[in-house]
Enzyme design. Structure first.
Site, PDB file in Angstrom:
ATOM      1  N   THR A 227      -0.098  -1.963   7.188  1.00 38.51           N
ATOM      2  CA  THR A 227       0.415  -2.807   8.152  1.00 38.51           C
ATOM      3  C   THR A 227       1.410  -3.617   7.387  1.00 38.51           C
ATOM      4  O   THR A 227       1.710  -3.830   6.419  1.00 38.51           O
ATOM      5  CB  THR A 227      -0.644  -3.504   8.764  1.00 38.51           C
ATOM      6  OG1 THR A 227      -0.301  -4.123   9.926  1.00 38.51           O
ATOM      7  CG2 THR A 227      -1.341  -4.433   7.848  1.00 38.51           C
TER       8      THR A 227
ATOM      9  N   ASN B  30       2.984  11.603   7.994  1.00 38.41           N
ATOM     10  CA  ASN B  30       1.807  11.435   8.960  1.00 38.41           C
ATOM     11  C   ASN B  30       1.048  12.751   9.485  1.00 38.41           C
ATOM     12  O   ASN B  30      -0.092  12.546   9.866  1.00 38.41           O
ATOM     13  CB  ASN B  30       2.570  10.533  10.269  1.00 38.41           C
ATOM     14  CG  ASN B  30       2.843   9.084   9.833  1.00 38.41           C
ATOM     15  OD1 ASN B  30       1.822   8.475   9.321  1.00 38.41           O
ATOM     16  ND2 ASN B  30       4.072   8.952  10.110  1.00 38.41           N
TER      17      ASN B  30
ATOM     18  N   LYS C 272       5.001  -7.016   3.056  1.00 38.62           N
ATOM     19  CA  LYS C 272       4.711  -5.540   2.978  1.00 38.62           C
ATOM     20  C   LYS C 272       4.723  -4.730   4.186  1.00 38.62           C
ATOM     21  O   LYS C 272       4.536  -5.416   5.144  1.00 38.62           O
ATOM     22  CB  LYS C 272       3.368  -5.299   2.359  1.00 38.62           C
ATOM     23  CG  LYS C 272       2.081  -5.804   2.982  1.00 38.62           C
ATOM     24  CD  LYS C 272       1.067  -4.540   2.958  1.00 38.62           C
ATOM     25  CE  LYS C 272       1.459  -3.550   3.365  1.00 38.62           C
ATOM     26  NZ  LYS C 272       0.229  -2.573   3.891  1.00 38.62           N
TER      27      LYS C 272
ATOM     28  N   GLU D  66       8.766   4.993   7.410  1.00 44.50           N
ATOM     29  CA  GLU D  66       8.326   6.179   7.109  1.00 44.50           C
ATOM     30  C   GLU D  66       9.338   7.292   7.430  1.00 44.50           C
ATOM     31  O   GLU D  66       9.582   7.473   8.448  1.00 44.50           O
ATOM     32  CB  GLU D  66       6.877   6.364   7.708  1.00 44.50           C
ATOM     33  CG  GLU D  66       5.923   5.572   7.153  1.00 44.50           C
ATOM     34  CD  GLU D  66       4.530   5.735   7.822  1.00 44.50           C
ATOM     35  OE1 GLU D  66       3.691   4.934   7.286  1.00 44.50           O
ATOM     36  OE2 GLU D  66       4.500   6.336   8.864  1.00 44.50           O
TER      37      GLU D  66
ATOM     38  N   SER E 257      -6.279  12.488   5.820  1.00 38.41           N
ATOM     39  CA  SER E 257      -7.056  11.588   5.309  1.00 38.41           C
ATOM     40  C   SER E 257      -8.295  11.841   4.389  1.00 38.41           C
ATOM     41  O   SER E 257      -8.872  12.631   4.665  1.00 38.41           O
ATOM     42  CB  SER E 257      -7.575  10.698   6.547  1.00 38.41           C
ATOM     43  OG  SER E 257      -8.422  11.088   7.442  1.00 38.41           O
TER      44      SER E 257
ATOM     45  N   THR F 273       0.882  -1.402   0.076  1.00 36.96           N
ATOM     46  CA  THR F 273       0.151  -0.153  -0.036  1.00 36.96           C
ATOM     47  C   THR F 273       0.741   1.139  -0.135  1.00 36.96           C
ATOM     48  O   THR F 273       1.099   1.775  -0.898  1.00 36.96           O
ATOM     49  CB  THR F 273      -0.971  -0.305   1.223  1.00 36.96           C
ATOM     50  OG1 THR F 273      -0.253  -0.079   2.442  1.00 36.96           O
ATOM     51  CG2 THR F 273      -1.871  -1.179   1.035  1.00 36.96           C
TER      52      THR F 273
END
Lengths: 408, 408
Positions: free
Chosen positions: B193, B403, B182, B280, B408, B156
């Site tokens: 995740t 983040n 992943k 990240e 979103s 993802t």
């Protein structure tokens, strides 16, 4: 104070003088900075003392000695060194602390165990004994200073001076607490740390003072986090001179005991919030309220799992009502929780109830709430009666700049 | 893959085919993205299965069902949905998983408990049953694909495809493991995740496969952290078709058992490192080695306290050998430690030994080490024989950007 003042800063309050307490500040020159860095507070004979200390097992000699001597219940002086934490310095660091205790005790004429010392700043460098000796010598004959001067002098990386006050009635007598604190992270650069001091004129026994401080600590200092890190030097001390003349409080059965404990709690909460409001890089103050837990302690642990989650703290920084990350943090807390009973809200508006996103969830008022500086996150676990509120700040580019772009 | 490729990325390795395993990818359209998002892997009859799953109590239905069915020991198919994690979706989410299991089982002619499903992506939205049904329908008649296609399709927010391989000799028979994973954070945005899958042609019993995977997990996936957050969906499954024709391995006493377990460990370690390398915002890969602990588990916990410390991770980002922050993290781990026996180093060079900074500490070689991409931190607690190595990445502005700046 090299960094810009926190956008969440409060002005320093008018702190009343406390009978039997006299603060002084001088320049010992622990670091090459043009400011005072040694705070010396004298306490009249008969002053009771209580304290709470870091649980970090690599704590400093100051913490070791303070934890031991607070059990004896009496204090005559406090010395706070800023610019050197004296942590991880072995026997040489301990010698420096004992030298200060002896020097002050010799001047006052009290047992050295009644002199409390804190140090904050770089670690791994023993506190220079010569500078400490000269600094203390100057302090012993210094003029009294204001509370704000003292609050500025115990500070290191703080961006604003922090103080709080409260009063309580014990019988017909008003008693007053004035308090200062430093800290801008559980750990700031170079191991700067949280050091807090409460001074009151109330007449209370050391045992009761400890009980009141410990109870307040559980709901205040133990409920804040900036970055999940735990200092080697965190210390909060409370001193009670007894000069107010109230009938001494020796336990929770004494008249006025609950009022006094409430005032201690109030001051500790104010101080704890100020530390979070000076959190490194903080742009938003976040209150996390957890209800429906199996116990208050379980609620506190769930709250801290949320407050310590980098993903939640960055989401708040981004003004994003990302309740999925709250689900994750609840689940990882290691406390009893049931996915299908969990409710999550922001600013008093539920986003998910009993394990399901709300069908009619309107994000607009939540988005408006998240644009503010004071954010609330509500979690109901739906299991029991336990509740707790914890406080933190958001995680921003400012935190990275202060801690990574910085070179020691 | 919206973000730039991690500077720590590795090229996708040449993964051997595994007899009895056929991967396929199709587009179910879970999100509005122009790529495949459903991975379907068929497994020949007799395939053994083992698995390890997240400890997050708010886990998804996929995890609940997988944990239950892996105990039965046999698998015939794997379906991985990307773009929707189906977590926190109550009974509707569970129905979608059971629909997929039944659809595939009906096609293959096997019990539905032998069909394993994982989902990753946004949470709180039940997996759309119609899209899942159509996607699976297409997958059942799709052409086989490469491992790299499968690795890209389960991804993802990953910035590069991740795979690993190893071989072992069981008696005279070479057995092979090919694996994909992943993950780019314990949790990536929207609850992406860690999902990992190992495929081998070895003939091993489900019980032994589980023992080998569990042991490897303890030293690999349980020893990595990006941001201390724990996903609701983390899953690693191992499938063994038995097609290599070796004498079946049923326990650690069987010939070749240790060689096979070592190969599983090797693959898991490679996969775990790849996840950290896609952390990240990661700019540096950090190995934390702890020795001298009272037990291996105690060493792992101390290592994780270091690897999860934002202050240490930001210090490494800033190429700062801030060993004081390591002292702090050791002390807060809650494990036995003695300030005066503690030694800390970077890149194999001690900065502090037995509780004291080294008098002749030369920071120049340490500074040079910290300028590299692969950083090591060594801690010796000086107490016992326990040791562990854990892995993490640095904490950078990139993490905040991904983040917080993200909405979103």
């Amino acid at each position: 104070m090299a960094y810009p003042v926190s956008p969440l800063a409060s002005p320093f309050p008018a702190l009343p003088d406390i009978a039997g307490v006299v603060p002084h500040v001088v320049r010992a020159g622990y670091k090459d900075w043009g400011r005072c860095d040694l705070t010396y507070v004298t306490l009249d004979e008969g002053t009771a003392v209580a304290g709470v200390f870091t649980k970090n097992v690599c704590c400093s000699s100051e913490v070791d000695l303070g934890r031991e001597n607070v059990k004896l219940g009496r204090a005559r002086a406090l010395v706070v060194n800023a610019g050197n934490s004296n942590a991880f310095t072995g026997y040489r660091g301990r010698e420096a602390v004992e030298q200060i205790m002896e020097q002050v005790a010799g001047h006052i004429g009290c047992p050295k165990e009644q002199v409390f010392v804190s140090s904050t700043g770089v670690i791994g460098v023993p506190l220079p004994k010569d500078k400490a000796r000269e600094g203390v010598e100057k302090a012993l004959s210094a003029e009294p200073c204001s509370w704000e001067d003292a609050a500025n002098t115990i500070a290191t990386t703080d961006t604003f001076a922090k103080g709080a006050t409260a009063t309580a009635m014990i019988g017909d007598t008003k008693v007053t607490i004035s308090a200062i604190i430093k800290g801008s992270g559980m750990i700031a650069p170079d191991m700067a740390t949280m050091l807090g001091y409460l001074f009151t004129d109330a007449a209370v026994s050391p045992e009761f003072l400890q009980a009141a401080l410990s109870a307040a600590n559980l709901r205040t200092f133990s409920c804040i986090t900036v970055d999940s890190d735990t200092s080697t030097s965190d210390t909060v001390l409370a001193f009670a001179t007894g000069k107010a003349g109230n009938a001494p409080v020796t336990g929770f059965d004494s008249p006025g005991a609950h009022a006094f404990a409430a005032a201690v709690h109030d001051v500790c909460r104010q101080l704890a919030h100020l530390v979070v409001r000076d959190g490194e890089g903080a742009q938003k103050f976040i209150a996390v309220s957890v209800s429906g837990a199996v116990s208050d302690e379980s609620a506190r642990k769930v709250g801290m799992a949320i407050a310590n989650s980098p993903l939640i703290k960055t989401a708040i920084a981004g003004e994003d009502a990302n309740w999925g990350r709250v689900v994750m943090a609840v689940g990882k807390a290691g406390e009893p929780a049931d996915r299908d009973k969990l409710s999550i809200g922001f600013g008093g508006i539920w986003a998910a109830r009993e394990g399901l996103p709300l069908a009619d969830y309107d994000e607009a008022p939540v988005a408006a709430h998240l644009k503010g500086q004071d954010i609330s996150i509500e979690v109901d676990l739906g299991l029991g009666e336990g509740s707790a509120t914890v406080w933190t700040c958001d995680l921003t580019h400012g935190y990275i700049s202060i801690n990574a772009d910085y070179r020691s």
